[in-house]
Design a protein around this motif. Structure first.
Motif, PDB file in Angstrom:
ATOM      1  N   MET A  63      66.576 -48.164  -9.279  1.00 39.36           N
ATOM      2  CA  MET A  63      66.048 -48.548  -8.037  1.00 39.36           C
ATOM      3  C   MET A  63      65.687 -50.122  -8.004  1.00 39.36           C
ATOM      4  O   MET A  63      64.851 -50.382  -8.597  1.00 39.36           O
ATOM      5  CB  MET A  63      64.745 -47.885  -7.381  1.00 39.36           C
ATOM      6  CG  MET A  63      64.290 -48.186  -6.240  1.00 39.36           C
ATOM      7  SD  MET A  63      62.814 -47.117  -5.706  1.00 39.36           S
ATOM      8  CE  MET A  63      62.461 -48.170  -4.176  1.00 39.36           C
ATOM      9  N   ALA A  94      62.292 -37.860  -1.007  1.00 32.44           N
ATOM     10  CA  ALA A  94      62.135 -39.506  -1.030  1.00 32.44           C
ATOM     11  C   ALA A  94      61.320 -39.702   0.269  1.00 32.44           C
ATOM     12  O   ALA A  94      60.755 -40.904   0.596  1.00 32.44           O
ATOM     13  CB  ALA A  94      63.276 -40.153  -1.057  1.00 32.44           C
ATOM     14  N   ARG A 149      63.824 -48.855   0.989  1.00 32.83           N
ATOM     15  CA  ARG A 149      63.158 -48.396  -0.067  1.00 32.83           C
ATOM     16  C   ARG A 149      63.388 -46.743  -0.385  1.00 32.83           C
ATOM     17  O   ARG A 149      63.979 -46.593  -1.674  1.00 32.83           O
ATOM     18  CB  ARG A 149      62.092 -48.840  -0.211  1.00 32.83           C
ATOM     19  CG  ARG A 149      61.559 -50.346  -0.163  1.00 32.83           C
ATOM     20  CD  ARG A 149      62.204 -51.048  -1.408  1.00 32.83           C
ATOM     21  NE  ARG A 149      61.945 -52.281  -1.397  1.00 32.83           N
ATOM     22  CZ  ARG A 149      62.225 -52.925  -2.503  1.00 32.83           C
ATOM     23  NH1 ARG A 149      62.932 -52.497  -3.556  1.00 32.83           N
ATOM     24  NH2 ARG A 149      61.902 -54.232  -2.460  1.00 32.83           N
ATOM     25  N   ARG A 150      63.216 -46.035   0.498  1.00 37.38           N
ATOM     26  CA  ARG A 150      63.507 -44.770   0.268  1.00 37.38           C
ATOM     27  C   ARG A 150      64.982 -44.264   0.173  1.00 37.38           C
ATOM     28  O   ARG A 150      65.251 -43.423  -0.534  1.00 37.38           O
ATOM     29  CB  ARG A 150      62.793 -43.851   1.563  1.00 37.38           C
ATOM     30  CG  ARG A 150      61.243 -43.956   1.747  1.00 37.38           C
ATOM     31  CD  ARG A 150      60.869 -43.354   3.043  1.00 37.38           C
ATOM     32  NE  ARG A 150      59.606 -43.735   3.371  1.00 37.38           N
ATOM     33  CZ  ARG A 150      58.527 -42.978   2.807  1.00 37.38           C
ATOM     34  NH1 ARG A 150      58.904 -41.859   1.945  1.00 37.38           N
ATOM     35  NH2 ARG A 150      57.291 -43.144   3.284  1.00 37.38           N
ATOM     36  N   LEU A 197      65.496 -44.784  -3.346  1.00 45.45           N
ATOM     37  CA  LEU A 197      64.648 -43.786  -4.392  1.00 45.45           C
ATOM     38  C   LEU A 197      65.440 -42.621  -4.129  1.00 45.45           C
ATOM     39  O   LEU A 197      65.570 -41.839  -5.354  1.00 45.45           O
ATOM     40  CB  LEU A 197      63.369 -43.875  -3.541  1.00 45.45           C
ATOM     41  CG  LEU A 197      62.367 -42.849  -4.586  1.00 45.45           C
ATOM     42  CD1 LEU A 197      62.184 -43.286  -6.087  1.00 45.45           C
ATOM     43  CD2 LEU A 197      61.056 -42.864  -4.186  1.00 45.45           C
ATOM     44  N   LEU A 242      62.348 -48.626 -12.237  1.00 39.78           N
ATOM     45  CA  LEU A 242      62.029 -49.120 -10.960  1.00 39.78           C
ATOM     46  C   LEU A 242      61.897 -50.496 -11.007  1.00 39.78           C
ATOM     47  O   LEU A 242      60.863 -50.869 -11.492  1.00 39.78           O
ATOM     48  CB  LEU A 242      60.967 -48.271 -10.267  1.00 39.78           C
ATOM     49  CG  LEU A 242      61.123 -46.639 -10.312  1.00 39.78           C
ATOM     50  CD1 LEU A 242      59.930 -45.808  -9.979  1.00 39.78           C
ATOM     51  CD2 LEU A 242      62.603 -46.308  -9.490  1.00 39.78           C
ATOM     52  N   PRO A 255      59.391 -51.486  -6.513  1.00 39.80           N
ATOM     53  CA  PRO A 255      59.652 -50.436  -5.650  1.00 39.80           C
ATOM     54  C   PRO A 255      59.182 -50.606  -4.146  1.00 39.80           C
ATOM     55  O   PRO A 255      59.585 -50.128  -3.333  1.00 39.80           O
ATOM     56  CB  PRO A 255      59.476 -49.264  -6.292  1.00 39.80           C
ATOM     57  CG  PRO A 255      58.238 -49.520  -7.351  1.00 39.80           C
ATOM     58  CD  PRO A 255      58.662 -50.778  -7.858  1.00 39.80           C
ATOM     59  N   LEU A 275      57.332 -41.837  -4.716  1.00 36.56           N
ATOM     60  CA  LEU A 275      57.443 -42.469  -6.141  1.00 36.56           C
ATOM     61  C   LEU A 275      56.777 -41.623  -7.027  1.00 36.56           C
ATOM     62  O   LEU A 275      57.381 -41.270  -8.196  1.00 36.56           O
ATOM     63  CB  LEU A 275      56.737 -43.754  -6.315  1.00 36.56           C
ATOM     64  CG  LEU A 275      57.468 -44.958  -5.400  1.00 36.56           C
ATOM     65  CD1 LEU A 275      56.637 -46.119  -5.264  1.00 36.56           C
ATOM     66  CD2 LEU A 275      58.756 -45.388  -5.756  1.00 36.56           C
ATOM     67  N   ALA A 329      59.264 -38.852  -7.733  1.00 35.41           N
ATOM     68  CA  ALA A 329      60.301 -39.149  -8.487  1.00 35.41           C
ATOM     69  C   ALA A 329      60.140 -39.586 -10.189  1.00 35.41           C
ATOM     70  O   ALA A 329      61.035 -39.191 -10.858  1.00 35.41           O
ATOM     71  CB  ALA A 329      61.288 -40.572  -7.960  1.00 35.41           C
ATOM     72  N   THR A 330      58.996 -39.942 -10.457  1.00 35.62           N
ATOM     73  CA  THR A 330      58.723 -40.257 -11.785  1.00 35.62           C
ATOM     74  C   THR A 330      58.151 -38.917 -12.793  1.00 35.62           C
ATOM     75  O   THR A 330      58.197 -39.082 -13.941  1.00 35.62           O
ATOM     76  CB  THR A 330      57.453 -41.369 -11.914  1.00 35.62           C
ATOM     77  OG1 THR A 330      56.246 -40.625 -11.300  1.00 35.62           O
ATOM     78  CG2 THR A 330      58.158 -42.599 -11.291  1.00 35.62           C
TER      79      THR A 330
END
Length: 534
Positions: A413, A447, A470-471, A474, A487, A490, A506, A509-510
């Motif tokens: 990203m 996201a 941004r989404r 992601l 990232l 982000p 976020l 996602a992580t």
């Protein structure tokens, strides 16, 4: 790219080595182009047979006509097949060279100004060399020999006359070719300068408009265009000169053979020549005389293609890089180790000197620091976009210097979201084009991208807010389901409300992945297991 002018031998070796995978196809094209003279010999024999048998009205007339028609058909098929074979080989060679140039361009080993013109204009200049010149070169050597041998069987003196005219022709073509090579190199250099100037001014359009420098920019482009036009004119003049030399000696040789055959048949030769020459032999020699220069004419027409190809070789040559081992497949979130890593660009002082860091599997690391401290450069190492000039990076014990980039197993990203014309679903699926619709929808929901997946998006991302972009990025990184997530800023350029809304996505996602995040945001740092200041 080479820093000094390479020798002609080096240029030709590069062209030869580049064509090595297509050597068989080019050889077949050259063989068929050379064999093109055999039907010409058959046509001349058929015509001579027809004319000599015409007064007596014998059956040989029909045989001669059949031979001529067959020769024309065979010649047409040979020419068509040779062109198709050579064009196919040239297309495959250009594709391989263009892939190499583009690879160097994206890996940073080639500047964008020279890389773009090399990938488009430079590669296209190879087409004529491989599609026309290479087959014609062999034919120019063997074709005249075959035709002269056939003429010598009918009239040795005519063959001698034609051979004598080839010597000054070859010398004239050598002189013209040497001049064309130098002018082709300067012409392509002028084209590179114009392209680089134009690209630079396009990038600076906001500054040009702000400082009202339109007139200055137009003048710069005009002068560069005039320089290119002047160089192109010189190349064309030399090309016309070489064509003139060829046509002069071709016409001269045919005229001399015609005069000799006519005088010999009429018995008007001022010097007695003990050669029995009848109408059939004379017609055969006279019809074949232009064919001596036909292979040379093809090569001369394509000779400037060779000079153009040699002129762009320095631009197309790739920077040697050590071969990389195949990138191992990661079955889980990897451990990362940076040991005395240094990153420097083009001989400048390192943006990162002697950087050390160990990352456990599944750990989230936030990289922070002032702009220019190398946060993005560290992430770019895994994509092959930053030069590892010192130290080593290990991914689960695999050394980055040995395996090259890990693009296939990295979720990315970046600061600028890439948007292409198409639907929202198609943009999310850039990382996984074959992903099922249900999975794309799930990643978009995770996201926080609550938009219609069939919504059309233009190439500029019109209609998407900064947060939605941004989404989108992601969701694209999450869809790849890579074990390593990178990232880069982000939440950059988002207001406080948009940033706060993006934080839960976020965090999702992580989760369960090894993750490196370059950020200035305290809210994003709070997601990390560890914050590393550069």
């Amino acid at each position: 790219m080479t820093s000094s002018a390479p020798s002609p031998t080096h240029l030709r070796h590069w062209l030869r080595d580049t064509a090595r995978p297509e050597r068989r196809a080019l050889g077949m094209a050259a063989l068929m182009t050379t064999a093109d003279v055999l039907p010409a010999v058959g046509f001349a024999a058929g015509l001579a047979l027809t004319l000599t048998a015409w007064p007596d009205r014998t059956s040989s007339i029909l045989m001669g006509i059949v031979i001529m028609l067959a020769a024309l058909a065979v010649r047409g098929l040979l020419s068509q097949r040779a062109l198709t074979t050579a064009a196919g080989a040239a297309a495959r060679i250009k594709g391989a060279v263009r892939r190499g140039v583009v690879t160097d361009l994206f890996s940073g080993r080639r500047s964008s100004e020279t890389g773009l013109i090399a990938a488009v204009e430079g590669v296209e200049r190879l087409d004529g060399h491989y599609a026309r010149f290479e087959p014609a070169r062999m034919a120019a050597v063997m074709g005249p020999i075959v035709v002269l041998a056939a003429i010598a069987l009918a009239s040795p003196v005519s063959a001698l006359i034609l051979t004598a005219t080839l010597i000054p022709f070859a010398f004239g073509m050598w002189l013209a070719g040497t001049a064309a090579a130098a002018e082709s190199r300067t012409q392509f250099a002028a084209l590179e300068r114009l392209s680089g100037l134009f690209l630079d001014r396009i990038r600076a359009l906001p500054a040009v408009a702000a400082f009202e420098a339109t007139g200055t920019v137009v003048g710069d482009v005009q002068r560069a265009s005039d320089g290119l036009a002047a160089r192109t004119g010189k190349v064309l003049r030399i090309a016309f000169l070489s064509s003139g030399i060829l046509e002069f000696f071709s016409a001269l040789s045919v005229a001399l053979v015609a005069v000799y055959c006519g005088f010999q048949l009429l018995g008007l030769m001022p010097v007695p020549i003990p050669e029995p020459l009848d109408l059939g032999r004379a017609v055969f020699a006279l019809v074949l005389a232009p064919e001596v220069y036909a292979p040379l004419r093809r090569m001369a027409a394509a000779y400037h293609d060779r000079q153009a190809a040699e002129a762009v070789v320095p631009t197309l040559e790739r920077t040697p890089v050590p071969p990389a081992l195949p990138t191992p497949r990661l079955a889980r979130s990897p451990a990362l180790k940076f040991h005395k890593v240094s990153i420097a660009y083009d001989g400048a002082p390192p943006v990162i000197p002697d950087f050390d860091l160990e990352v456990r599997p599944g750990q989230v690391i936030a990289l922070t620091g002032a702009s220019g401290t190398g946060k993005s450069s560290l992430l770019h190492l895994f994509l092959g976009l930053s030069p590892l000039t010192g130290g080593e990076v290990e991914v689960d014990g695999h050394r980055l210097s040995h395996t090259g980039d890990w693009c296939g197993q990295v979720g990315w990203m970046g600061q600028a979201t890439v948007v292409v014309p198409g639907t929202l679903a198609e943009n999310i699926a850039l990382s996984q084009p074959e992903a099922p619709r249900e999975l794309i929808a799930a990643m978009a929901e995770q996201a926080g991208l609550s938009l219609d997946l069939d919504r059309p998006i233009d190439g500029r991302g019109g209609g998407l807010s900064g947060g939605e972009r941004r989404r989108l990025a992601l969701a694209r990184a999450m869809l790849k389901q890579a074990p390593l997530l990178l990232l880069d800023e982000p939440t950059a350029h988002l207001d406080a409300a948009a940033e706060e809304a993006l934080i839960p996505a976020l965090a999702a996602a992580t989760r369960g992945r090894t993750c490196l995040i370059a950020t200035h945001s305290r809210a994003v740092m709070a997601l990390a297991d560890r914050v590393v200041a550069l």
